[in-house]
Motif scaffolding. Structure first.
Motif, short mmCIF file in Angstrom:
data_model
loop_
_atom_site.label_atom_id
_atom_site.label_comp_id
_atom_site.label_asym_id
_atom_site.label_seq_id
_atom_site.Cartn_x
_atom_site.Cartn_y
_atom_site.Cartn_z
N VAL A 44 95.90 51.48 21.40
CA VAL A 44 94.65 51.70 21.86
C VAL A 44 93.88 51.76 20.47
N ASP A 45 92.74 51.21 20.25
CA ASP A 45 91.69 51.30 19.35
C ASP A 45 90.38 51.31 19.91
N ALA A 46 89.47 52.17 19.34
CA ALA A 46 88.06 52.23 20.10
C ALA A 46 87.24 51.04 19.42
N GLY A 47 87.80 50.31 18.79
CA GLY A 47 87.17 49.11 18.06
C GLY A 47 87.53 47.77 18.72
N SER A 48 86.84 46.47 18.06
CA SER A 48 87.27 45.49 18.59
C SER A 48 88.26 44.45 17.81
N ALA A 49 88.33 43.29 18.10
CA ALA A 49 89.33 42.55 17.23
C ALA A 49 88.91 42.29 15.89
N PHE A 50 87.66 42.68 15.32
CA PHE A 50 87.31 42.71 13.98
C PHE A 50 86.85 44.04 13.37
N ALA A 51 87.50 44.51 12.38
CA ALA A 51 87.01 45.67 12.04
C ALA A 51 85.65 45.67 11.60
N GLU A 52 85.04 47.16 11.98
CA GLU A 52 83.61 47.20 11.63
C GLU A 52 83.44 48.48 11.10
N SER A 168 106.03 41.97 21.52
CA SER A 168 105.20 42.09 22.76
C SER A 168 104.88 43.60 22.90
N VAL A 169 104.05 44.13 21.86
CA VAL A 169 103.57 45.48 22.27
C VAL A 169 102.15 45.39 22.37
N PRO A 170 101.35 45.77 23.67
CA PRO A 170 100.06 45.57 24.16
C PRO A 170 99.26 46.41 22.96
N ILE A 171 98.30 45.82 22.64
CA ILE A 171 97.12 46.46 21.87
C ILE A 171 95.74 46.48 22.68
N PHE A 172 95.44 47.49 23.12
CA PHE A 172 94.17 47.75 23.83
C PHE A 172 93.15 48.03 23.01
N LEU A 173 91.87 46.87 22.82
CA LEU A 173 90.82 47.43 22.03
C LEU A 173 89.60 47.45 22.88
N ASN A 174 88.62 48.29 22.31
CA ASN A 174 87.51 48.78 22.75
C ASN A 174 88.06 49.75 23.99
N THR A 175 88.67 50.64 23.54
CA THR A 175 89.56 51.27 24.52
C THR A 175 89.67 52.80 23.69
N VAL A 176 88.90 53.70 24.35
CA VAL A 176 88.57 55.33 23.70
C VAL A 176 89.60 56.39 24.58
N LEU A 177 90.53 56.91 23.36
CA LEU A 177 91.11 58.18 24.02
C LEU A 177 90.11 58.96 24.33
N GLN A 178 89.99 59.58 25.52
CA GLN A 178 89.16 60.57 25.93
C GLN A 178 89.58 61.92 26.15
N GLU A 179 90.98 62.04 26.59
CA GLU A 179 91.61 63.47 26.53
C GLU A 179 93.06 63.17 26.57
N LEU A 180 93.90 64.28 25.86
CA LEU A 180 94.96 64.62 25.95
C LEU A 180 95.27 65.66 27.07
N ILE A 181 96.45 65.51 27.62
CA ILE A 181 96.61 66.40 29.06
C ILE A 181 98.11 67.31 28.51
N PHE A 182 98.00 68.67 28.44
CA PHE A 182 99.23 69.35 28.05
C PHE A 182 99.81 70.06 28.83
#
Length: 468
Positions: A44-52, A168-182
């Motif tokens: 997952v990455d918080a950005g888009s298909a083009f680095a900004e 075939s590893v999916p990359i989800f863009l515009n996707t923010v990690l909000q929380e890790l659950i322990f």
């Protein structure tokens, strides 16, 4: 890999634990390629298909621009913006000691060097080059030796276009990690919560998490995961933030006929990119005088062709140089950073002493002249910040939780399935730009994880499209 500009988050077998890589920069992509055949791997990455650039991330603190310039989110990360210089550290950058004689880095230079070639190959560098050989090719090796100095080598990655691998590893863009659950005992990550671009949140079980989001972002994620002050992580988290300090040298003039004019002219060789040289003090002198690893290099050329010199030096880690969270949120719902960073009087003294030795060596050899009535000195350049954009040390590696955040494999102390990758794990800065070393560490970490999974030999990794 396939990329989704994500408005809806859909993964196969959502109830099965996932290996989550946070960050689709070169570090995260290298690990994803190396682990592509592991079941349940997603990026997952918080950005888009083009680095900004990180103008979206307004930081507070003493030097806010340090968090906004030379940093990016999106596919390819910062390297996709600048390409840029890469270099390999010297042995004493890694095999350095504390005052009590113990090792600072928990991994030896000889072991990291075995991963160097793989990291170079990932960046499309087809051969390992050495500074001495390039100095000979330039015809200045003897001149450098006569000055009692040593050459250092930069290489230039000539493309800014990261490869989109086919596996075939999916990359989800515009996707923010909000929380890790322990887990209840805080010894494992058991789940993760992410938010898509349209605001939907999704939670899924975790097998392991690899943070490869950048030198500031890795620490921010862990700081956000410990806002309840449960002391899950080392007290070093966010501390020891380092940069490479850059200062302009005044008071020295490089004559037009001096061999110094050749040290920074790129040597274009089609099979291995462009190269440029810099100068360093010999190791014996640095160790005797307890100096940081600094390099002298041309800073810029003026309109009349005159060369200005610059000094770039590693910064000693200090707990007061740190990042922390403030009680404000970015638009993506992530806490903002406050950055406390300064060049200490000790840093300045060490750089001035280094410059004194450079000046003595070059003046004696006639490679530079002293400007009329002036001595060599350092100052901030009018058009450049006093730092390089090399964000290091915020999740430093070490031998225990008392002196570091992660171990030698980037595994967070006390949390068995949480890993950190990138320059944030560097406990010292050394002289070299961090990209090549952080990739070597990332590939080494991927090998460790593959051994955990018992899935066999790691495939070669290639991150760049070929240059035409």
């Amino acid at each position: 890999m396939y990329i989704r500009d994500n408005t809806s988050f859909q993964i196969q077998s959502p109830s099965e634990p996932k290996t989550l890589i946070v960050g689709a920069g070169f570090c995260g992509l290298a690990i994803a390629q190396a682990l592509a055949d592991i079941d349940g791997l997603i990026v997952v990455d918080a950005g888009s298909a083009f680095a900004e650039p990180a103008k979206w991330d307004k930081c507070a603190g003493t030097e806010p621009l340090i968090g906004e310039k030379y940093r990016a989110r999106g596919f390819g990360g910062t390297v996709a913006l600048w390409g840029g210089y890469v270099a390999w550290p010297e042995q004493d950058d890694i095999d350095c000691k504390k005052t009590d004689g113990s090792n600072i880095w928990p991994v030896r230079y000889s072991e990291l060097s075995s991963w160097r070639r793989k990291a170079e190959a990932a960046l499309g560098l087809s051969e390992t080059a050495d500074a001495e050989g390039i100095a000979k090719a330039c015809g200045i090796a003897n001149a450098i030796k006569d000055c009692g100095l040593s050459p250092r080598l930069w290489r230039f990655v000539q493309t800014s276009a990261p490869k989109r691998p086919s596996k075939s590893v999916p990359i989800f863009l515009n996707t923010v990690l909000q929380e890790l659950i322990f887990s209840s005992d805080d010894k494992q990550v058991v789940g993760a919560s992410i938010r898509c671009s349209e605001g939907q949140r999704h939670e899924f079980p975790i097998r392991r998490v690899i943070l490869a989001a950048g030198g500031l972002e890795n620490a921010r994620i862990l700081l956000s995961a410990d806002q309840e002050n449960r002391k899950r992580f080392s007290s070093w988290l966010g501390r020891g933030f380092m940069e490479h300090i850059v200062q302009e040298v005044t008071g020295l003039v490089v004559p037009n006929e001096s061999w110094m004019g050749k040290i920074h002219k790129r040597i274009n060789q089609n099979d291995c990119g462009e190269k440029a040289l810099a100068l360093a003090l010999p190791r014996a002198l640095r160790e005797k005088e307890k100096l940081p690893h600094a390099i002298l290099h041309p800073f810029y050329h003026s309109a009349n062709g005159a060369m200005s010199l610059g000094l770039m030096a590693e910064q000693r880690p200090r707990t007061s140089n740190r990042i922390s969270l403030i009680n404000k949120m970015n638009d993506d719902g992530i806490p903002r950073l406050s950055i406390s960073w300064a060049i200490s009087p000790v840093d300045r003294e060490y750089m001035s002493r280094s410059l004194m030795f450079f000046e003595q060596s070059l003046l004696c050899a006639g490679a530079v002249n002293r400007a009329a009535g002036k001595w060599a000195s350092l100052c901030d350049h009018a058009f450049s910040p006093p730092w390089c954009g090399h964000h290091m040390g915020t999740t430093r590696m070490g031998s225990s939780k008392s002196n570091s955040v992660t171990n030698s494999d980037g595994q967070v102390h006390g949390v068995s399935n949480l890993f950190v990758s990138g320059s944030s794990v560097f406990p010292t800065g050394g002289w070299a730009n961090p990209t090549l070393l952080l990739l070597a560490l990332a590939l080494r970490q991927a090998s460790f994880i593959r051994n955990e999974e018992n899935v066999g030999r790691m495939p070669p990794v290639s991150l760049l499209n070929p240059v035409r």
